[in-house]
Enzyme design. Structure first.
Site: not given
Length: 291
Positions: A149, A183, A227, A238
């Site tokens: 990353r 999600r 989540r 993010r």
């Protein structure tokens, strides 16, 4: 794509062992003495490290890149099953550690809930443990998802492994945001689902995109949870951090001729066949299905 011609050959066991060795070497180094833009210059001189494995018969060594929520895990997992190589997702490793009572759990919870990137040191320690466990089971090769990353991670990986291919999944940001917020996870079986129905019309010459929801079976419907890091504020953070820290990794691999950029045209039914076509694997998939 010439690089793909040598990928589906017999697999050896040395790749995972070599990867574990370099990760152990890195994790033994202190990362606190290096700035964000610097790599540890003495890393490769500290210990005798394994050489690259450029044998014609070596296994697949692929990396998936892409913004959080783009679907790296979904497509990496499908390719893992198709090609019989392990899918190693650092995001899953982090979540497993979060659900444990290990010493890193509280530290990771604070980092993840703020939408920040987990440090190189923590990620590499978790990845090292996963590789050691896989080596003990006889695994060979890998499809990495979530690593590297940062430029430093990419340089370390490139220094000891010959990564064949880096697949960069791309999706427009408004669809990414809706996908992340939709999600859901089954609290009982751990299954991943998505309740969002994304239908964005094309404009100014850009194509529209439709992604149907991935709904759970009836026995999971009442057990869905969200989540903790899938809030609009955290998702946007993010994405911002990704652009700042990880997009330079795309250029790192692009300059080496290893980057395959793939714009997702829709959900899995639309995207999976086209991804296989881009990878010259559509006939391999048909052969596997017919077996």
């Amino acid at each position: 794509m010439a690089v793909l011609g040598r990928l589906l050959r017999a697999r050896g066991s040395t790749t995972i062992s070599s990867m574990a060795s370099i990760i152990r070497a890195f994790s033994s180094c202190s990362t606190t003495n290096f700035g964000n833009d610097l790599k540890p210059p003495s890393l490769l001189a500290q210990k005798p490290l394994p050489l690259r494995h450029d044998r014609q018969d070596r296994t697949i060594q692929w990396v998936f890149l892409g913004c959080p929520g783009v679907g790296k895990g979904t497509y990496a997992s499908r390719l893992s099953n198709l090609l019989s190589v392990p899918h190693i997702a650092t995001g899953d490793l982090v979540r497993e550690e979060l659900s444990s009572s290990g010493p890193l759990a509280s530290q990771l919870a604070e980092i993840v809930n703020q939408g920040k990137l987990v440090s190189d040191e923590i990620i590499i320690n978790l990845l090292s443990k996963r590789l050691e466990a896989g080596e003990a089971k006889g695994e060979a090769g890998f499809i990495l998802d979530g690593f590297p990353r940062t430029i430093r991670q990419a340089e370390i990986l490139e220094g000891v492994m010959n990564i064949d291919l880096v697949i960069n999944l791309k999706l427009r940001e408004d669809a990414l945001l809706a996908k992340c917020l939709g999600r859901r996870i089954c609290s009982e079986c751990g299954g991943n689902y998505n309740i969002a129905c994304i239908n964005i019309k094309g404009e100014n010459g850009s194509p529209g995109i439709y992604m149907a929801p991935l709904l759970p079976p009836p026995h999971c419907a009442s057990k869905l949870i969200t989540r903790s890091d899938d809030t609009e504020e955290v998702v946007k953070e993010r994405l911002r951090v990704y652009k700042e820290m990880t997009q330079p990794v795309e250029e790192f691999y692009r300059s080496r001729g290893k980057l395959l950029e793939f714009d997702l045209p829709g959900g899995i039914p639309e995207s999976w066949p086209k991804l296989l076509q881009a990878l010259n694997l559509e006939h391999y998939d048909k052969k596997s299905a017919a077996a």
